[in-house]
Design a protein around this motif. Structure first.
Motif, PDB file in Angstrom:
ATOM      1  N   TYR A  89      18.372 -24.012  21.204  1.00 35.76           N
ATOM      2  CA  TYR A  89      17.297 -23.405  20.144  1.00 35.76           C
ATOM      3  C   TYR A  89      16.580 -22.242  20.629  1.00 35.76           C
ATOM      4  O   TYR A  89      15.568 -21.780  19.668  1.00 35.76           O
ATOM      5  CB  TYR A  89      16.737 -24.665  19.525  1.00 35.76           C
ATOM      6  CG  TYR A  89      17.600 -25.711  19.172  1.00 35.76           C
ATOM      7  CD1 TYR A  89      18.572 -25.516  18.226  1.00 35.76           C
ATOM      8  CD2 TYR A  89      17.606 -26.642  19.697  1.00 35.76           C
ATOM      9  CE1 TYR A  89      19.446 -26.341  17.951  1.00 35.76           C
ATOM     10  CE2 TYR A  89      18.397 -27.808  19.760  1.00 35.76           C
ATOM     11  CZ  TYR A  89      19.544 -27.458  18.689  1.00 35.76           C
ATOM     12  OH  TYR A  89      20.407 -28.510  18.281  1.00 35.76           O
ATOM     13  N   ALA A  90      16.582 -21.898  21.902  1.00 37.64           N
ATOM     14  CA  ALA A  90      15.776 -20.612  22.204  1.00 37.64           C
ATOM     15  C   ALA A  90      16.213 -19.233  21.580  1.00 37.64           C
ATOM     16  O   ALA A  90      15.732 -18.083  21.328  1.00 37.64           O
ATOM     17  CB  ALA A  90      15.990 -20.590  23.915  1.00 37.64           C
ATOM     18  N   GLU A 124      14.623 -18.907  18.349  1.00 38.21           N
ATOM     19  CA  GLU A 124      13.105 -18.317  18.391  1.00 38.21           C
ATOM     20  C   GLU A 124      13.314 -16.984  18.792  1.00 38.21           C
ATOM     21  O   GLU A 124      12.138 -16.212  18.244  1.00 38.21           O
ATOM     22  CB  GLU A 124      12.558 -19.054  19.684  1.00 38.21           C
ATOM     23  CG  GLU A 124      11.053 -18.629  19.966  1.00 38.21           C
ATOM     24  CD  GLU A 124      10.615 -19.121  21.104  1.00 38.21           C
ATOM     25  OE1 GLU A 124       9.265 -18.931  21.385  1.00 38.21           O
ATOM     26  OE2 GLU A 124      11.141 -19.785  22.218  1.00 38.21           O
ATOM     27  N   ASN A 125      14.356 -16.492  19.565  1.00 39.98           N
ATOM     28  CA  ASN A 125      14.355 -14.992  19.913  1.00 39.98           C
ATOM     29  C   ASN A 125      14.644 -14.252  18.496  1.00 39.98           C
ATOM     30  O   ASN A 125      14.152 -13.051  18.192  1.00 39.98           O
ATOM     31  CB  ASN A 125      15.605 -14.717  21.056  1.00 39.98           C
ATOM     32  CG  ASN A 125      15.261 -15.119  22.240  1.00 39.98           C
ATOM     33  OD1 ASN A 125      14.241 -15.704  22.364  1.00 39.98           O
ATOM     34  ND2 ASN A 125      16.378 -15.497  22.773  1.00 39.98           N
ATOM     35  N   GLY A 140      11.528 -16.565  15.697  1.00 40.88           N
ATOM     36  CA  GLY A 140      10.088 -16.879  16.071  1.00 40.88           C
ATOM     37  C   GLY A 140       9.988 -18.394  16.188  1.00 40.88           C
ATOM     38  O   GLY A 140      11.277 -19.163  16.075  1.00 40.88           O
ATOM     39  N   LEU A 141       8.965 -18.876  16.832  1.00 35.53           N
ATOM     40  CA  LEU A 141       8.992 -20.349  17.318  1.00 35.53           C
ATOM     41  C   LEU A 141       9.033 -21.503  16.261  1.00 35.53           C
ATOM     42  O   LEU A 141       9.426 -22.539  16.678  1.00 35.53           O
ATOM     43  CB  LEU A 141       7.381 -20.468  17.963  1.00 35.53           C
ATOM     44  CG  LEU A 141       7.237 -21.869  18.573  1.00 35.53           C
ATOM     45  CD1 LEU A 141       8.022 -22.128  19.809  1.00 35.53           C
ATOM     46  CD2 LEU A 141       5.709 -21.901  19.004  1.00 35.53           C
ATOM     47  N   TRP A 142       8.731 -21.078  15.068  1.00 33.75           N
ATOM     48  CA  TRP A 142       8.954 -21.981  13.860  1.00 33.75           C
ATOM     49  C   TRP A 142      10.344 -22.564  13.766  1.00 33.75           C
ATOM     50  O   TRP A 142      10.733 -23.692  13.534  1.00 33.75           O
ATOM     51  CB  TRP A 142       8.480 -21.477  12.737  1.00 33.75           C
ATOM     52  CG  TRP A 142       9.338 -20.679  12.120  1.00 33.75           C
ATOM     53  CD1 TRP A 142       9.556 -18.899  12.066  1.00 33.75           C
ATOM     54  CD2 TRP A 142      10.423 -20.855  11.204  1.00 33.75           C
ATOM     55  NE1 TRP A 142      10.419 -18.300  11.592  1.00 33.75           N
ATOM     56  CE2 TRP A 142      11.136 -19.443  10.953  1.00 33.75           C
ATOM     57  CE3 TRP A 142      11.197 -21.855  10.679  1.00 33.75           C
ATOM     58  CZ2 TRP A 142      12.306 -19.339  10.110  1.00 33.75           C
ATOM     59  CZ3 TRP A 142      12.145 -21.780   9.674  1.00 33.75           C
ATOM     60  CH2 TRP A 142      12.669 -20.524   9.349  1.00 33.75           C
ATOM     61  N   ARG A 197      12.729 -22.520  16.238  1.00 35.82           N
ATOM     62  CA  ARG A 197      12.915 -23.369  17.323  1.00 35.82           C
ATOM     63  C   ARG A 197      12.605 -24.657  17.095  1.00 35.82           C
ATOM     64  O   ARG A 197      13.327 -25.799  17.377  1.00 35.82           O
ATOM     65  CB  ARG A 197      12.439 -22.606  18.457  1.00 35.82           C
ATOM     66  CG  ARG A 197      12.969 -23.458  19.957  1.00 35.82           C
ATOM     67  CD  ARG A 197      12.435 -22.650  21.049  1.00 35.82           C
ATOM     68  NE  ARG A 197      12.778 -22.982  22.218  1.00 35.82           N
ATOM     69  CZ  ARG A 197      12.927 -22.824  23.613  1.00 35.82           C
ATOM     70  NH1 ARG A 197      12.269 -21.761  23.709  1.00 35.82           N
ATOM     71  NH2 ARG A 197      13.196 -23.429  24.612  1.00 35.82           N
ATOM     72  N   ASP A 250      12.211 -27.593  24.517  1.00 35.62           N
ATOM     73  CA  ASP A 250      11.583 -26.996  23.152  1.00 35.62           C
ATOM     74  C   ASP A 250      10.280 -27.638  22.779  1.00 35.62           C
ATOM     75  O   ASP A 250       9.877 -26.898  21.697  1.00 35.62           O
ATOM     76  CB  ASP A 250      12.643 -27.257  22.046  1.00 35.62           C
ATOM     77  CG  ASP A 250      14.111 -26.763  22.381  1.00 35.62           C
ATOM     78  OD1 ASP A 250      13.985 -25.269  22.396  1.00 35.62           O
ATOM     79  OD2 ASP A 250      15.166 -27.511  22.730  1.00 35.62           O
ATOM     80  N   LYS A 262       7.272 -25.864  25.938  1.00 39.41           N
ATOM     81  CA  LYS A 262       7.224 -24.907  25.064  1.00 39.41           C
ATOM     82  C   LYS A 262       5.575 -24.767  24.550  1.00 39.41           C
ATOM     83  O   LYS A 262       5.045 -23.690  24.368  1.00 39.41           O
ATOM     84  CB  LYS A 262       8.029 -24.881  23.624  1.00 39.41           C
ATOM     85  CG  LYS A 262       8.252 -23.396  23.189  1.00 39.41           C
ATOM     86  CD  LYS A 262       8.812 -22.421  24.046  1.00 39.41           C
ATOM     87  CE  LYS A 262       8.489 -20.944  23.414  1.00 39.41           C
ATOM     88  NZ  LYS A 262       8.836 -20.072  24.377  1.00 39.41           N
ATOM     89  N   TYR A 263       5.117 -25.748  23.721  1.00 39.68           N
ATOM     90  CA  TYR A 263       3.775 -26.017  23.380  1.00 39.68           C
ATOM     91  C   TYR A 263       2.841 -26.955  23.911  1.00 39.68           C
ATOM     92  O   TYR A 263       1.544 -26.806  23.503  1.00 39.68           O
ATOM     93  CB  TYR A 263       3.768 -25.561  21.833  1.00 39.68           C
ATOM     94  CG  TYR A 263       4.614 -26.595  21.302  1.00 39.68           C
ATOM     95  CD1 TYR A 263       3.959 -27.839  20.647  1.00 39.68           C
ATOM     96  CD2 TYR A 263       5.931 -26.609  20.840  1.00 39.68           C
ATOM     97  CE1 TYR A 263       4.679 -28.835  20.113  1.00 39.68           C
ATOM     98  CE2 TYR A 263       6.615 -27.392  20.274  1.00 39.68           C
ATOM     99  CZ  TYR A 263       6.171 -28.716  19.846  1.00 39.68           C
ATOM    100  OH  TYR A 263       6.813 -29.589  18.932  1.00 39.68           O
ATOM    101  N   ASN A 290      10.745 -13.338   8.959  1.00 36.79           N
ATOM    102  CA  ASN A 290      10.515 -14.620   8.833  1.00 36.79           C
ATOM    103  C   ASN A 290      10.773 -15.225   7.347  1.00 36.79           C
ATOM    104  O   ASN A 290      11.326 -16.263   7.199  1.00 36.79           O
ATOM    105  CB  ASN A 290       9.421 -15.260   9.441  1.00 36.79           C
ATOM    106  CG  ASN A 290       9.464 -15.084  11.000  1.00 36.79           C
ATOM    107  OD1 ASN A 290      10.388 -15.126  11.672  1.00 36.79           O
ATOM    108  ND2 ASN A 290       8.277 -15.256  11.526  1.00 36.79           N
TER     109      ASN A 290
END
Length: 494
Positions: free
Chosen positions: A106-107, A110-111, A114-116, A118, A358, A362-363, A431
């Motif tokens: 799922y990277a 994100e590329n 965006g992060l949402w 992923r 992920d 990641k966060y 997005n």
């Protein structure tokens, strides 16, 4: 019915042996990437066998013969779609993920978005795997309970804990190498059963074929364009999208692409794992048809309670227990459990990878020291395993809950596939179009999948087969995202 002492010893010896073998990989000196992908050192043939073993869950081992016994070979059309999906995977998906070089599938999202994207895709994947593992353990326990009187909760807990032990301790290497053993056992076991059924028939294969032809058991289904029925075309299109989902956005497949030594090896393992399933699934359908002919010839050998349509899935296990020689019966029961264990172990390992890559790194804890990766992987594997056991226990005796879970799994996975195709086949990086596409696609999937709920509340429904939910949902995500993205780009150009 009860297993003989010899069969019980064979079965327990296999289970203990496979768990011990898988757990032994814990003692190898490794870093976290070894746990996730095997460090890119695993042979292509072993990875291909692992993909094959993951395909053949205990549901397939019991359900495919049951489908053929009950009706015809319409379900085999699903397997016919696999080569088309494999071709697309080898041409596009494998090079994409090999180039990306991220342990997470799922990277890429994100590329692109965006992060949402992923977080959304990885969360849906985890929920889908929990549903899948729980369902497999529950459906594995049902025929074992019917045949031997074994406790359903006990089977679920024992199977789940056994797989958790080696999947958690051994990582992807344990999963792959135990899959190799279990895949070989599956093939040999199925072949042995088919040969024995043919041997028991007075007229051999010819008699089986004649009975099957008389009863229209070899049909691949109707070729009509009625999209509300299980026609040839509905199953073919459904199979293509499900297999595109497997090859394109399923974390367990992507880890195997990365586990190969080279891109060329990754392509080979994809072909091996996918194409091997086609003849083996055909073998399962042949077993079901042969069983139908066998019990047509010898109806007195089948108990009355198993002669009803709803008990078709139990006929194959009954044949194994009542007809096979001692020792071989225990090995075949082990093969049924092996089919479930291989799929569950794969889901546990891939889910732990998703949690680490992920979410945690990641966060949640972006500065997590590398030395802590293993702790996260171990804890994540354990928690996913326990979670799946609890869901399996929740299924016990509640058939409607099972249908609801699979409907939800379709909702989750359909949105991911549509988003992935939108990223691969379009250039827009905005997005908003992607988000709107996903929302509309999920609503359409829910509308089709939860038809009974809509009917209950007097709401309108689409008269389409439920298998088309993921097809139309995925297409909605893609086309809505594409059209809105094109409109956004046109507006920016003015």
């Amino acid at each position: 019915m009860n297993l003989s002492l010899i069969d019980l010893i064979v079965f327990l010896a296999y289970v203990v042996g496979i768990i011990s073998f898988g757990a032994s990989f814990y003692f190898k000196k490794r870093v976290s990437i070894d746990y996730i992908t095997g460090g890119g050192r695993l042979p292509a043939w072993a990875l291909g066998m692992s993909i094959f073993a993951t395909y053949v869950s205990s549901i397939s081992f019991l359900a495919l013969p049951g489908i053929a016994y009950q009706s015809n070979w319409n379900g085999f059309v699903f397997s016919l779609s696999i080569p088309f999906a494999a071709f697309i995977a080898v041409r596009y998906f494998v090079p994409l993920y090999r180039k990306l070089q991220s342990p997470s599938a799922y990277a890429y999202l994100e590329n692109r978005f965006g992060l949402w994207a992923r977080v959304y895709a990885s969360t849906c994947y985890l929920l889908t795997q929990l549903a899948r593992m729980g369902a497999i353990m529950y459906l594995l326990a049902l025929p074992m309970n019917a045949l031997f009187g074994w406790s359903i909760p006990l089977i679920i807990v024992a199977t789940g804990l056994g797989v958790v032990i080696y999947a958690m301790l051994g990582g992807i290497e344990a999963v792959v190498w135990t899959d190799v053993v279990q895949g070989i056992l599956l093939i040999l076991g199925a072949l042995t059963c088919f040969i024995l059924i043919v041997w028991e028939m007075p007229g051999g294969c010819l008699q089986i074929y004649e009975i099957a032809q008389e009863q229209n058991k070899l049909s691949l289904g109707s070729f009509s364009l009625d999209w509300s029925q299980n026609t040839f075309w509905v199953i073919l299109v459904y199979g293509l999208f499900i297999n595109l989902q497997n090859f394109g956005v399923d974390q367990s497949y992507i880890q195997r692409y990365l586990g190969a030594k080279t891109a060329s090896e990754a392509k080979k393992l994809t072909w091996l794992g996918s194409l091997l399933y086609v003849p083996v699934s055909l073998l399962f359908f042949m077993i079901g048809t042969a069983l139908f002919a066998f019990y047509q010839q010898f109806p007195e050998n089948l108990p009355l309670e198993l002669q009803t349509i709803e008990n078709a899935d139990k006929v194959f296990p009954y044949f194994i227990v009542s007809t096979l020689p001692k020792g071989l019966t225990g090995l075949m029961i082990a093969a049924i459990f092996a089919a479930g264990m291989s799929t569950i172990s794969t889901s546990i390992n891939s889910s732990a990878t998703v949690i680490l890559e992920d979410h945690v790194k990641k966060y949640l804890f972006p500065n997590l020291p590398k030395a802590s990766d293993f702790k996260v992987l171990y804890v994540s594997s354990f928690m996913m395993g326990i979670g799946s056991i609890l869901i399996g226990l929740a299924f016990n005796g509640v058939s409607s809950a099972l249908d609801a879970w699979w409907a939800l799994a379709s909702i989750f996975s359909g949105g991911i596939l549509g988003l992935f195709l939108l990223g691969v086949l379009t250039q827009s990086k905005s997005n908003i179009p992607a988000i709107i596409g996903v929302i509309l696609g999920l609503l359409l999937i829910a509308w089709i999948s939860l038809e009974e709920l809509f009917i209950t509340y007097g709401l309108p429904v689409l008269e389409l087969h439920k298998n088309l939910a993921i097809v139309l949902g995925t297409m909605t995500v893609f086309f809505v995202g594409f059209v809105l993205g094109w409109m956004v780009n046109r507006m920016k150009s003015f």
